[in-house]
Design an enzyme around this catalytic site. Sequence first.
Site, PDB file in Angstrom:
ATOM      1  N   ASP A 166       0.778  -1.225   0.000  1.00 51.68           N
ATOM      2  CA  ASP A 166       0.000   0.000   0.000  1.00 51.68           C
ATOM      3  C   ASP A 166       0.812   1.278   0.000  1.00 51.68           C
ATOM      4  OD1 ASP A 166      -2.455  -1.222  -0.302  1.00 51.68           O
ATOM      5  OD2 ASP A 166      -2.712  -1.553   1.831  1.00 51.68           O
ATOM      6  N   TYR A 220      -9.907  -0.286   1.322  1.00 50.76           N
ATOM      7  CA  TYR A 220      -9.615  -0.581   2.723  1.00 50.76           C
ATOM      8  C   TYR A 220      -9.347   0.672   3.535  1.00 50.76           C
ATOM      9  CZ  TYR A 220      -9.539  -5.390   4.096  1.00 50.76           C
ATOM     10  OH  TYR A 220      -9.931  -6.639   4.485  1.00 50.76           O
TER      11      TYR A 220
HETATM   12 CU   LIG Z   1      -8.693  -8.092   4.774  1.00 48.73          CU
END
Ligand SMILES: [Cu+2]
Lengths: 728, 728
Positions: free
Chosen positions: B346, B434
Amino acid sequence: AGTVPEPPPPEAAIFADLSAEELRAVRAFLLGRPELALAPGRGEPLAKNSLFLVELLPPKKRLALRYLDQGGPAPRRQARAVVFFGAQAEPNVTEFAVGPLPRPSAYRPLRHKGRRAVPFAARPVTALEYELLQRKLAEATAPLYRLLRDTTGFWHHNCSERCLTFADVAPRGQAPGERRTWFMLQRFVEGHFLHPVGLEVLIEHSAVDPRRWAVQRLWYHGHYYASAEELARRYERGELPAARLPPPAAPLFSSYVPRGRFTTGTATDVHGAKVCEPQGRRYRLRGNRLEYGGWSLAFRVRSSAGLQLFDVRFNGERVAYELSVQEAAAFYGGHSPAGMQTKFLDAGWGMGSVTYELARGIDCPEAATFVDVHHLYDADGPVRFARALCVFELPTGVPLRRHFDSDFRGAYQFYAALEGQALVLRTTSTVYNYDYIWDVLLYPNGVLEAKVHATGYIHATFYTPQGRRYGSRVHAHVLGNLHTHLVHYKVDLDVAGTGNSFETLELQLENISNPWRPGERVVQPRLQRQPRRSERQAAFPLGQALPRYLLFSNPRQRNRWGHRRSYRIQPSSHAGRVLPRGWKEERGIAWGRYHLAVTRHHENEATSSSIYAQNDPWEPVVDFESFVRDNESIEDQDLVAWVTVGFLHIPHAEDVPNTATPGNAVGFFLRPFNFFDEDPSVASRGAVIVRPLAAAAARVHIQRWTPASAGPCVSPGPFTYNGTYWQE
Amino acid sequence: AGTVPEPPPPEAAIFADLSAEELRAVRAFLLGRPELALAPGRGEPLAKNSLFLVELLPPKKRLALRYLDQGGPAPRRQARAVVFFGAQAEPNVTEFAVGPLPRPSAYRPLRHKGRRAVPFAARPVTALEYELLQRKLAEATAPLYRLLRDTTGFWHHNCSERCLTFADVAPRGQAPGERRTWFMLQRFVEGHFLHPVGLEVLIEHSAVDPRRWAVQRLWYHGHYYASAEELARRYERGELPAARLPPPAAPLFSSYVPRGRFTTGTATDVHGAKVCEPQGRRYRLRGNRLEYGGWSLAFRVRSSAGLQLFDVRFNGERVAYELSVQEAAAFYGGHSPAGMQTKFLDAGWGMGSVTYELARGIDCPEAATFVDVHHLYDADGPVRFARALCVFELPTGVPLRRHFDSDFRGAYQFYAALEGQALVLRTTSTVYNYDYIWDVLLYPNGVLEAKVHATGYIHATFYTPQGRRYGSRVHAHVLGNLHTHLVHYKVDLDVAGTGNSFETLELQLENISNPWRPGERVVQPRLQRQPRRSERQAAFPLGQALPRYLLFSNPRQRNRWGHRRSYRIQPSSHAGRVLPRGWKEERGIAWGRYHLAVTRHHENEATSSSIYAQNDPWEPVVDFESFVRDNESIEDQDLVAWVTVGFLHIPHAEDVPNTATPGNAVGFFLRPFNFFDEDPSVASRGAVIVRPLAAAAARVHIQRWTPASAGPCVSPGPFTYNGTYWQE
Ligand SMILES: [Cu+2]
Ligand SMILES: [Ca+2]
Ligand SMILES: [Ca+2]
Ligand SMILES: [Ca+2]
Ligand SMILES: [Ca+2]
Ligand SMILES: [Cu+2]
């Protein structure tokens, strides 16, 4: 205090602890049976028949389910009574079922699986036996009066200010039938557990006649002596190294009195952040039934082992029939007998009955609801423990879920979140030095968390240089002994019914050809499913890694997307083996062999331990290994999960004055895994959705289902505390 | 909002993120250098030189310590600037140090350890490249207009309500230099991440000239196609199984809109428990310096990777020089390319820069302090992220420590406790679907906890029956793909100085003769100390059990009781290996090989990952393994602890609409271990001691150092939110 609790609804009442009236009725009934020849419990002599413990005998599961699920009759309330038959030629302990309540008319013996009677030597030590032991100890250490007074400044006889006290350890011997206990002398100051004076005394006290008790050995400052007289003689002769303990200095290191300053200069003399309830309670408590955000359950506090939940449901559907604390162990190492011998099994120390008052605003938030409990445990009647249990909603400090949906151009499609709260149900057990804080947390998304924090005083022994192999020196004369905490839970999951199967899931790597690039390989994870078909396949030993997904499923029910409806157990634990398998006392914690063992439910396998394990771990009355040994099928059966959590505690200076809770919590989660069709917390009106009205502008549309503003809160009343518990 | 933050004190200012003015100054300076030939960042073409990122270049540790500890001069503030040189024959990425601030006058290239330049193909995808890719994708899927419209009800061209959008995955190829990305088409509704339509498209886009980009492959409902035309042709011919997605139904399953009811009937449409501060803040925040209950630290939010603490001290003594988030990985498995190919790193998605607004009262309590941050990341100037960080005191719901000192006769010697609070420092990163919630908790007993919660949308792919091997079907057409989350932290512990050693402690069983019963054996635990003398000895691979005590000590300083002053790292993690060691992309997360690796501090080993790892994991610009490979001595050296935590996430129906936080948190504690002489929280005036005045009576003496009553609290103002972030 002073509020009369609402009575429980009938479905919870069948699991409610015995009321003071019921306890009294059972006691009166049994004392009225001439054939039992019961004498009052607390007075002398030891050699008598006495009623040690009365508590609810929960209904058989079959009968309870017939009542709860099929409209059958309510099971009759019964009591379990533990009687010490000390007035017999062959003393023993016998348990009885007594009923029906509230007016008992009959009793019958209860047998432990595969056992005759309970050996008398396995019984817990009563207040009377302690009183007699204390007398014996005072008498036995009389020759040491000068030694103790000179070297500690404290003494035993006719003391007022500077008294000695003692802590005893267990097990009490090395083999079944033995009852010989090491006592560790301590200066009786605030936090005496941290004030060992370096004298430990072994007393043999197996006889019911205390006149036959005897001191068998002493340990003083690293050396063993056969008798107090021998030790005294050598002291008088000046043969012992002078080791005078300085007088306790103020502020006493073992007390909570503040001392020193944080150099940051940030205030601590004002109140910090608190929990408040701006719009009142969002849970419902009626007697022993609790409801919150989809959850409902019945609870009690077993005098024998503590918190026990029954009939745990989410949105009306049962998830677990029972969830309960079974035992707490702390196994030590050390150089002195009080370190070497100590293998505490706290159910044998009344773990379920030492549920002292919780302080409002400290042990539980100001707004918590407190519940009194009664125990008839080594007492001549029910004893009320005020505020022994509390219930409160906790702001977890983190949203239950949230998402910011960026448009990557300075604004967003939406922001949405659901506030994070959980309901906490809490009791404590103060087992002499240690305070366990037992929590069950209910989250509105179908997640339940069981957790125990360890705090209170460490079990400390007198420091000698050889002791450093077994821990840290935490004060001039104090060794903090290393030990392993293990806690055992029973979780009778009933996932969408009693017929359940168990499987584990792990990640497995596969190596396949890349479907869009011929010749290339892809290595990627896939699911590794392992159905566990028998009890042996579902017993996971400590010391080996546990598969990460432990799933209990109903093999005949699927959720909307075709998956077996399941619940997952997710432990948070650092437990390790405490003794070699089968080694002496290890048999007493056969449950501590496994992170998790899944067994078939049997009415005669109700608990994994007992109040007798402490004083006879060698041939334990409850042999947990036998639950697993028959290796029954666990496919589509009524399953019980037995969960061990724990941690290795190597004490350090920061355990003084007390072990602190941060980092010292273990437990497990029960989490839905395709049990629902989606996260059931979507039913909560605590959600907030924000959508910008114009991109990159400050105007937004806020969608929420709670009032725009929550009022002020936190009760303005002063802190109060009582702390006494009384017989009613 | 609207409050002007206090400026930081000088010792924290050296670690403060660049201000908007500083960012602008660096940008203006670099754009003014003709030899760099920089063009504005966001406009076309791709083939240009552009400034991608500017952030603080932290001072060299040596210089910072000279300033902080020895009264040396303040290190000059410098910037790190990342430039994409796309206008060259051989494009590359170069990083520069720019300084001194606030008026830069010079720049010099920064080299990564052992590397020349950063390959151009390793650079993160910019907003411009995404725009061009979106155009390419729209163009490439034009032949599929009818297919998409018929089967999904959504389309790409001239859409207003029912549009398609896409999510792309990474890495973008199978080998260094490649840049070919799988795009997954989704219906653009609220929570589009859960609305894949079953079409995935592979675009090769390595050229700086988008006209040379090409669609290489398509995946549609389980099958591969060489071109959109081929797929369209087969659709027109009726050769594809009809798989029409029903129109999205209200309430949309992917939204936060409440639906259904809890059967318990307990209210959720009123506010639940909240955090309040009856007597105001007990922490001090000045700029980027935070103080609370003994702790002080400086913080920043790295645009490249997120939260970074410096100069973490307790009672003025440094415990860690740095504690920072390094990387977050999520490695997936699946049946479609968007599952199979996905190995998210990320930091390459701007993890440190996607720090969107925290909602007051939901993401952080009402009373929290919010701090804005600025990022110059793929932007033509500093972008303000309002309320990106918050600080608040959290009532933990459990006392920090407590003890009830029973007298076993219905009363007690004393009850004592210290209320449980911690200070929370929080940011979030929303990396597309996320949401990570990054917390650091400071406890007044010298314990620090770093923790990350995962929430937001799962990365989901189109459901096909073969997909069941890789996760759960979580909706009619949605597969939740299994994946492992790994998060990496750097902890440059400086335990009472920079010269530290590292050792592990475990329990070891010894079998000795019973000193008070000749002939008997005692088996008991003792300490097993293992000094770890070199880096290899201190690298603990995932898949093997970690010793339970991980101690960083100053070998030349002892506490009052003679123990090496130490701090302990205690992880809470369920991390496991994601790929075989050395396998292709696994080289990009060499840090993910180890639960913990302890290395010697080097200025050129500042981070374990980089923003380039995502797009070139095969030959990572930062090769973490090289930190360990030279196997340096770690005795009495400046040590750095690298901690990997994570968990296996097998999505399930309850991950819809979003993954919830309970049970989805991992992290670690830093705990003093004989660092102090006693628990430093004894300095807190938050203690309460109760002593009964008369045994078994209700009269008590309460000793406390805070006001008897805490007033009411919680702001009565309504919830507000803004959510935009803007360029200043
Ligand atoms: Cu997850
Ligand atoms: Ca069995
Ligand atoms: Ca069951
Ligand atoms: Ca190295
Ligand atoms: Ca260091
Ligand atoms: Cu402990």
